[in-house]
Design a protein around this motif. Structure first.
Motif, PDB file in Angstrom:
ATOM      1  N   GLU A 124       0.838  -1.217   0.000  1.00 51.21           N
ATOM      2  CA  GLU A 124       0.000   0.000   0.000  1.00 51.21           C
ATOM      3  C   GLU A 124       0.865   1.257   0.000  1.00 51.21           C
ATOM      4  O   GLU A 124       0.568   2.231  -0.704  1.00 51.21           O
ATOM      5  CB  GLU A 124      -0.908   0.030   1.242  1.00 51.21           C
ATOM      6  N   ALA A 125       1.948   1.235   0.780  1.00 45.47           N
ATOM      7  CA  ALA A 125       2.845   2.388   0.863  1.00 45.47           C
ATOM      8  C   ALA A 125       3.475   2.669  -0.500  1.00 45.47           C
ATOM      9  O   ALA A 125       3.423   3.803  -0.997  1.00 45.47           O
ATOM     10  CB  ALA A 125       3.939   2.145   1.898  1.00 45.47           C
ATOM     11  N   LEU A 126       4.042   1.639  -1.120  1.00 40.51           N
ATOM     12  CA  LEU A 126       4.685   1.814  -2.431  1.00 40.51           C
ATOM     13  C   LEU A 126       3.678   2.300  -3.474  1.00 40.51           C
ATOM     14  O   LEU A 126       3.970   3.194  -4.266  1.00 40.51           O
ATOM     15  CB  LEU A 126       5.335   0.505  -2.875  1.00 40.51           C
ATOM     16  N   ASN A 127       2.479   1.726  -3.443  1.00 45.53           N
ATOM     17  CA  ASN A 127       1.435   2.130  -4.401  1.00 45.53           C
ATOM     18  C   ASN A 127       0.997   3.579  -4.183  1.00 45.53           C
ATOM     19  O   ASN A 127       0.741   4.310  -5.142  1.00 45.53           O
ATOM     20  CB  ASN A 127       0.215   1.199  -4.296  1.00 45.53           C
ATOM     21  N   SER A 128       0.936   4.010  -2.920  1.00 48.77           N
ATOM     22  CA  SER A 128       0.517   5.391  -2.633  1.00 48.77           C
ATOM     23  C   SER A 128       1.576   6.381  -3.128  1.00 48.77           C
ATOM     24  O   SER A 128       1.248   7.455  -3.626  1.00 48.77           O
ATOM     25  CB  SER A 128       0.242   5.589  -1.141  1.00 48.77           C
ATOM     26  N   TRP A 129       2.866   6.014  -3.027  1.00 50.03           N
ATOM     27  CA  TRP A 129       3.927   6.896  -3.522  1.00 50.03           C
ATOM     28  C   TRP A 129       3.877   6.975  -5.048  1.00 50.03           C
ATOM     29  O   TRP A 129       4.073   8.038  -5.612  1.00 50.03           O
ATOM     30  CB  TRP A 129       5.293   6.400  -3.065  1.00 50.03           C
ATOM     31  N   GLU A 130       3.614   5.823  -5.673  1.00 49.83           N
ATOM     32  CA  GLU A 130       3.477   5.825  -7.142  1.00 49.83           C
ATOM     33  C   GLU A 130       2.346   6.744  -7.577  1.00 49.83           C
ATOM     34  O   GLU A 130       2.474   7.474  -8.561  1.00 49.83           O
ATOM     35  CB  GLU A 130       3.221   4.403  -7.662  1.00 49.83           C
ATOM     36  N   ARG A 131       1.234   6.733  -6.828  1.00 48.60           N
ATOM     37  CA  ARG A 131       0.092   7.590  -7.175  1.00 48.60           C
ATOM     38  C   ARG A 131       0.469   9.068  -7.117  1.00 48.60           C
ATOM     39  O   ARG A 131       0.042   9.856  -7.950  1.00 48.60           O
ATOM     40  CB  ARG A 131      -1.105   7.309  -6.252  1.00 48.60           C
ATOM     41  N   LEU A 132       1.287   9.443  -6.130  1.00 42.01           N
ATOM     42  CA  LEU A 132       1.717  10.841  -6.015  1.00 42.01           C
ATOM     43  C   LEU A 132       2.516  11.268  -7.243  1.00 42.01           C
ATOM     44  O   LEU A 132       2.295  12.352  -7.791  1.00 42.01           O
ATOM     45  CB  LEU A 132       2.582  11.036  -4.757  1.00 42.01           C
ATOM     46  N   VAL A 133       3.437  10.399  -7.678  1.00 37.95           N
ATOM     47  CA  VAL A 133       4.253  10.712  -8.863  1.00 37.95           C
ATOM     48  C   VAL A 133       3.363  10.727 -10.105  1.00 37.95           C
ATOM     49  O   VAL A 133       3.453  11.640 -10.933  1.00 37.95           O
ATOM     50  CB  VAL A 133       5.419   9.696  -9.027  1.00 37.95           C
ATOM     51  N   ARG A 134       2.483   9.735 -10.200  1.00 37.52           N
ATOM     52  CA  ARG A 134       1.575   9.668 -11.361  1.00 37.52           C
ATOM     53  C   ARG A 134       0.709  10.918 -11.452  1.00 37.52           C
ATOM     54  O   ARG A 134       0.551  11.499 -12.522  1.00 37.52           O
ATOM     55  CB  ARG A 134       0.688   8.418 -11.234  1.00 37.52           C
ATOM     56  N   ASP A 135       0.179  11.366 -10.327  1.00 39.64           N
ATOM     57  CA  ASP A 135      -0.682  12.556 -10.312  1.00 39.64           C
ATOM     58  C   ASP A 135       0.090  13.799 -10.738  1.00 39.64           C
ATOM     59  O   ASP A 135      -0.453  14.662 -11.439  1.00 39.64           O
ATOM     60  CB  ASP A 135      -1.311  12.756  -8.933  1.00 39.64           C
ATOM     61  N   LYS A 136       1.350  13.894 -10.316  1.00 42.63           N
ATOM     62  CA  LYS A 136       2.197  15.022 -10.737  1.00 42.63           C
ATOM     63  C   LYS A 136       2.344  15.003 -12.267  1.00 42.63           C
ATOM     64  O   LYS A 136       2.192  16.035 -12.931  1.00 42.63           O
ATOM     65  CB  LYS A 136       3.567  14.919 -10.063  1.00 42.63           C
ATOM     66  N   LEU A 137       2.635  13.828 -12.813  1.00 40.82           N
ATOM     67  CA  LEU A 137       2.842  13.698 -14.261  1.00 40.82           C
ATOM     68  C   LEU A 137       1.545  13.965 -15.032  1.00 40.82           C
ATOM     69  O   LEU A 137       1.559  14.655 -16.050  1.00 40.82           O
ATOM     70  CB  LEU A 137       3.399  12.310 -14.589  1.00 40.82           C
ATOM     71  N   LEU A 138       0.437  13.452 -14.526  1.00 40.97           N
ATOM     72  CA  LEU A 138      -0.862  13.707 -15.173  1.00 40.97           C
ATOM     73  C   LEU A 138      -1.158  15.203 -15.180  1.00 40.97           C
ATOM     74  O   LEU A 138      -1.622  15.755 -16.175  1.00 40.97           O
ATOM     75  CB  LEU A 138      -1.982  12.954 -14.446  1.00 40.97           C
ATOM     76  N   GLY A 139      -0.856  15.853 -14.064  1.00 45.01           N
ATOM     77  CA  GLY A 139      -1.081  17.294 -13.948  1.00 45.01           C
ATOM     78  C   GLY A 139      -0.205  18.107 -14.891  1.00 45.01           C
ATOM     79  O   GLY A 139      -0.504  19.259 -15.189  1.00 45.01           O
ATOM     80  N   CYS A 140       0.879  17.479 -15.352  1.00 47.04           N
ATOM     81  CA  CYS A 140       1.793  18.152 -16.292  1.00 47.04           C
ATOM     82  C   CYS A 140       1.502  17.764 -17.739  1.00 47.04           C
ATOM     83  O   CYS A 140       2.281  18.078 -18.645  1.00 47.04           O
ATOM     84  CB  CYS A 140       3.242  17.810 -15.941  1.00 47.04           C
ATOM     85  N   GLY A 141       0.397  17.047 -17.943  1.00 45.88           N
ATOM     86  CA  GLY A 141      -0.018  16.735 -19.308  1.00 45.88           C
ATOM     87  C   GLY A 141       0.461  15.410 -19.876  1.00 45.88           C
ATOM     88  O   GLY A 141       0.324  15.156 -21.072  1.00 45.88           O
ATOM     89  N   PHE A 142       1.011  14.531 -19.028  1.00 46.98           N
ATOM     90  CA  PHE A 142       1.441  13.223 -19.527  1.00 46.98           C
ATOM     91  C   PHE A 142       0.228  12.337 -19.791  1.00 46.98           C
ATOM     92  O   PHE A 142      -0.739  12.379 -19.031  1.00 46.98           O
ATOM     93  CB  PHE A 142       2.359  12.532 -18.504  1.00 46.98           C
TER      94      PHE A 142
END
Length: 198
Positions: A124-142
């Motif tokens: 759960e911890a690793l997945n939650s960190w991945e979500r933070l990075v993914r959300d940053k990238l999505l917010g930047c138009g990826f």
């Protein structure tokens, strides 16, 4: 503000696991480190050492998530955010004398192949960190798929680089990972707001 006994137990366990893993951390040591009695540990955590460790992993996961979120939001350019993140981790690791690694990684490796609550909370911890990075990238138009795969790559690289930095007692593995992750992120050619402003 006074820390509650339960919080002292959780934080002490998190610190001990950071330095010596789950297997190497004993319940008596947790009691001594948190200045709590064995009775109070079992009062708050009837499941014993594993229950305390689960709470400690959750605490550590939130602590790292806060650091990660701060690093990611400190730069509008996602590539620069990768560099910022690994730089902060490297500095913290060096400051600790190379002992305060990631308790999540240590516990995850020690409980591989089990279907324990401890293994689940590490995932759960690793997945939650991945979500933070993914959300940053999505917010930047990826694009969604690229953001998801990049996020997995980022967290995997950072976790591995942290262990390598500890073993070598050097910031360089983390700093190198940051530079390469930034290069990887830039290779997608996504026109982020920061890139557009250059």
């Amino acid at each position: 503000m006074q820390t509650s006994t339960r919080d002292r137990i959780v934080v002490a366990t998190a610190r001990l696991m950071q330095r010596q893993g789950y297997v190497g951390t004993g319940i008596k040591q947790i009691a001594a480190e948190s200045q709590a009695t064995l009775g109070s540990i079992y009062h708050f955590f009837p499941g014993g050492k594993e229950a305390v460790a689960v709470a400690a992993i959750r605490y550590s996961a939130q602590e790292f998530a806060a650091l990660l979120e701060e690093a990611l939001s400190s730069e509008s350019d996602p590539a620069e955010a990768m560099v910022s993140c690994t730089r902060q981790l490297a500095a913290g690791l060096k400051e600790s004398g190379w002992v305060d690694g990631c308790p999540v990684t240590a516990a995850a490796l020690e409980t591989l192949g089990t279907d324990s609550e401890l293994q689940q909370v590490c995932a759960e911890a690793l997945n939650s960190w991945e979500r933070l990075v993914r959300d940053k990238l999505l917010g930047c138009g990826f694009p969604a798929e690229a953001a998801r795969e990049l996020a997995t790559t980022v967290i995997s690289a950072v976790e591995g680089a942290e262990v390598t930095a500890q073993v070598n007692r050097s910031e360089e593995p983390l700093l190198a990972a940051g530079r390469q992750l930034a290069r990887l992120v830039r290779s997608y050619g996504v026109d982020t707001p920061a890139a557009a402003g250059r």
